[in-house]
Design a protein around this motif. Structure first.
Motif: not given
Length: 221
Positions: A26-29, A37-44, A49-56
């Motif tokens: 589910q986390t991967q989905l 590249e976009e995932r790494d950009r959001l992580m860093q 970063y909030r846009a990424l962690y909202e997904r999680f």
């Protein structure tokens, strides 16, 4: 028997780790539509970063069993009384740290989580583990919630929130780290500025990688 190995807490942690393992797909989905590249950009990123962690927000994002055991051992070995955690999630790491505080005779753990639903689940888990009396969950942006009201001396810090903010969180706690205090940073490879800082001897840390995804540092001052 330690608090960590007591039937009550050990059973709870087994269930939580099983849930975390079951949630991997589910986390991967949640980020399947993003390129690497976009995932790494959001992580860093220090701003996105909030846009990424909202997904999680429904994902445990738990530490590994080995890292949990490491946290308990470090806190016990340091006879920790004051601990600060950045990134509570569902409270798995928090439970390990609080168990060490209990076995050390007591103490105070301040943890910060900006996702309200995760903070609520963490509270439930801490109550179920019988460790909620040792823990203060601060909801909101850690750059604000951890800016004030910290103990004069801190024995251990866990960094396991937005990776790009690791240097900023270290700024907030660094002056309070007692000599010999540990700083544990999960997935620190996503924060190269943090790694450069703690690995430079002139900055007052001894730092080594652990288990492939953790940076373990000791304050030498």
């Amino acid at each position: 028997m330690t608090t960590l190995t007591s039937p009550k807490l050990a059973g709870l942690l087994d269930r939580l780790f099983e849930q975390a393992s079951a949630a991997v797909e589910q986390t991967q989905l949640a980020v399947a539509d993003l390129s690497d590249e976009e995932r790494d950009r959001l992580m860093q990123s220090r701003t996105d970063y909030r846009a990424l962690y909202e997904r999680f927000k429904n994902a445990p994002l738990a530490v590994s069993r080995d890292t949990g055991a490491l946290l308990y051992m470090l806190a016990r070995g340091a006879r920790a009384r004051n601990i600060v955690e950045f990134g509570t999630s569902f409270g798995i790491s928090t439970l390990h740290l609080a168990a060490a505080l209990r076995d050390n005779g007591g103490g105070h753990l301040i943890t910060s989580e900006f996702e309200p639903s995760k903070a609520a689940r963490a509270r439930d888990n801490l109550v179920a583990g019988g460790l909620d009396d040792l823990i203060e969950i601060r909801e909101g942006d850690a750059l604000t919630t951890l800016r004030t009201g910290l103990p004069d001396t801190i024995d251990l810090v866990l960094l396991d929130g937005a990776k790009a903010l690791y240097p900023d969180i270290l700024d907030l706690v660094e002056s309070r780290l007692k000599p010999g205090a540990f700083v544990v940073a999960d997935n620190a490879d996503y924060s190269p500025d943090y790694l450069a800082r703690v690995r430079a001897p002139a900055n007052g840390y001894l730092s080594v990688p652990f288990g492939g995804d953790v940076e373990l540092s000791m304050r030498l001052g």
